[in-house]
Design a protein around this motif. Structure first.
Motif, PDB file in Angstrom:
ATOM      1  N   ASN A  11       0.823  -1.216   0.000  1.00 53.31           N
ATOM      2  CA  ASN A  11       0.000   0.000   0.000  1.00 53.31           C
ATOM      3  C   ASN A  11       0.852   1.260   0.000  1.00 53.31           C
ATOM      4  OD1 ASN A  11      -2.473  -1.240  -0.151  1.00 53.31           O
ATOM      5  ND2 ASN A  11      -2.823  -1.226   2.048  1.00 53.31           N
ATOM      6  N   ILE A  12       1.919   1.260   0.779  1.00 53.04           N
ATOM      7  CA  ILE A  12       2.809   2.428   0.798  1.00 53.04           C
ATOM      8  C   ILE A  12       3.328   2.695  -0.612  1.00 53.04           C
ATOM      9  CG2 ILE A  12       5.074   3.250   1.571  1.00 53.04           C
ATOM     10  CD1 ILE A  12       4.458   1.910   4.303  1.00 53.04           C
ATOM     11  N   GLU A  18       0.541   6.238  -6.968  1.00 53.31           N
ATOM     12  CA  GLU A  18      -0.716   6.893  -7.354  1.00 53.31           C
ATOM     13  C   GLU A  18      -0.615   8.405  -7.231  1.00 53.31           C
ATOM     14  OE1 GLU A  18      -3.773   5.208  -4.874  1.00 53.31           O
ATOM     15  OE2 GLU A  18      -3.968   3.410  -6.108  1.00 53.31           O
ATOM     16  N   LYS A  19       0.138   8.863  -6.256  1.00 49.15           N
ATOM     17  CA  LYS A  19       0.280  10.296  -6.026  1.00 49.15           C
ATOM     18  C   LYS A  19       1.431  10.898  -6.834  1.00 49.15           C
ATOM     19  CE  LYS A  19      -1.989  10.357  -1.589  1.00 49.15           C
ATOM     20  NZ  LYS A  19      -2.886  11.499  -1.606  1.00 49.15           N
ATOM     21  N   GLY A  20       2.095  10.061  -7.618  1.00 46.53           N
ATOM     22  CA  GLY A  20       3.182  10.551  -8.467  1.00 46.53           C
ATOM     23  C   GLY A  20       4.414  10.977  -7.689  1.00 46.53           C
ATOM     24  N   LEU A  21       4.631  10.367  -6.533  1.00 46.81           N
ATOM     25  CA  LEU A  21       5.773  10.724  -5.695  1.00 46.81           C
ATOM     26  C   LEU A  21       6.911   9.731  -5.896  1.00 46.81           C
ATOM     27  CD1 LEU A  21       3.798  11.427  -2.386  1.00 46.81           C
ATOM     28  CD2 LEU A  21       4.735  13.129  -3.969  1.00 46.81           C
ATOM     29  N   VAL A  53       3.327   6.568  10.920  1.00 44.89           N
ATOM     30  CA  VAL A  53       2.590   7.831  11.045  1.00 44.89           C
ATOM     31  C   VAL A  53       3.246   8.892  10.174  1.00 44.89           C
ATOM     32  CG1 VAL A  53       1.984   9.703  12.642  1.00 44.89           C
ATOM     33  CG2 VAL A  53       1.659   7.307  13.333  1.00 44.89           C
ATOM     34  N   ARG A  54       4.573   8.965  10.199  1.00 48.44           N
ATOM     35  CA  ARG A  54       5.279   9.961   9.380  1.00 48.44           C
ATOM     36  C   ARG A  54       5.116   9.664   7.884  1.00 48.44           C
ATOM     37  NH1 ARG A  54       9.671   8.844  12.834  1.00 48.44           N
ATOM     38  NH2 ARG A  54      10.937   8.278  11.032  1.00 48.44           N
ATOM     39  N   LEU A  59       2.521  10.928   2.706  1.00 52.83           N
ATOM     40  CA  LEU A  59       1.674  10.502   1.594  1.00 52.83           C
ATOM     41  C   LEU A  59       0.315  11.203   1.608  1.00 52.83           C
ATOM     42  CD1 LEU A  59       2.385   6.653   1.707  1.00 52.83           C
ATOM     43  CD2 LEU A  59       3.183   8.269  -0.033  1.00 52.83           C
ATOM     44  N   ALA A  60       0.074  12.001   2.654  1.00 54.09           N
ATOM     45  CA  ALA A  60      -1.195  12.737   2.823  1.00 54.09           C
ATOM     46  C   ALA A  60      -2.392  11.785   2.895  1.00 54.09           C
ATOM     47  CB  ALA A  60      -1.380  13.788   1.727  1.00 54.09           C
ATOM     48  N   VAL A  61      -2.244  10.717   3.684  1.00 57.91           N
ATOM     49  CA  VAL A  61      -3.337   9.777   3.922  1.00 57.91           C
ATOM     50  C   VAL A  61      -3.408   9.479   5.414  1.00 57.91           C
ATOM     51  CG1 VAL A  61      -3.160   8.669   1.646  1.00 57.91           C
ATOM     52  CG2 VAL A  61      -1.887   7.713   3.569  1.00 57.91           C
ATOM     53  N   ASP A  62      -4.533   8.921   5.853  1.00 54.69           N
ATOM     54  CA  ASP A  62      -4.650   8.455   7.229  1.00 54.69           C
ATOM     55  C   ASP A  62      -3.860   7.166   7.375  1.00 54.69           C
ATOM     56  OD1 ASP A  62      -6.382  10.512   8.052  1.00 54.69           O
ATOM     57  OD2 ASP A  62      -8.131   9.408   7.309  1.00 54.69           O
TER      58      ASP A  62
END
Length: 129
Positions: A11-12, A18-21, A53-54, A59-62
């Motif tokens: 998932n990470i 997905e976020k293009g990072l 958490v970091r 990733l700007a997700v919960d």
């Protein structure tokens, strides 16, 4: 590797892509060295809760999203609606029409049920007379 860890790491990586990072983007966002983050994403180390958490924040997700199945069927309606925003304009319009149709269908069905219940009550009153 245990299934929960495999899901977390998959998932990470999936969310990052997905976020293009890049791995560097996420590593910098969570205060890790790039090789450390890369090793973590490959399963070479177990992330601590603080690291998760970091990473979630970078990733700007919960954090919970890091442990959720990536299957669309497992996502909530709200999460699916977020995905709709990424569709082409044509496909967003199709989804909007489908949603409007389903909402209207449900409204009509509910009205019909109310009318039928009302009619049954009237019939019951007539029967008792």
């Amino acid at each position: 590797m245990e299934p929960t860890q495999a899901l977390l790491l998959a998932n990470i990586k999936r969310i990052r892509k997905e976020k293009g990072l890049t791995q560097k983007d996420v590593a910098e966002g969570c205060g890790m060295l790039v090789p450390t983050y890369s090793r973590l994403e490959r399963g070479g180390s177990n992330p601590s809760l603080a690291s998760m958490v970091r990473i979630a924040k970078a990733l700007a997700v919960d954090v919970v999203e890091l442990f959720q199945s990536s299957e669309i069927k497992d996502r909530s309606v709200a999460e699916k609606l977020v995905l709709v925003n990424d569709l082409s304009e044509y496909n967003r319009n199709v989804v909007t029409i489908l949603l409007d149709s389903m909402i209207e269908k449900d409204r009509v069905e509910k009205l019909q049920q109310i009318k039928m219940k009302s009619r049954l009550v009237e019939l019951e009153k007539i029967r008792k007379k």
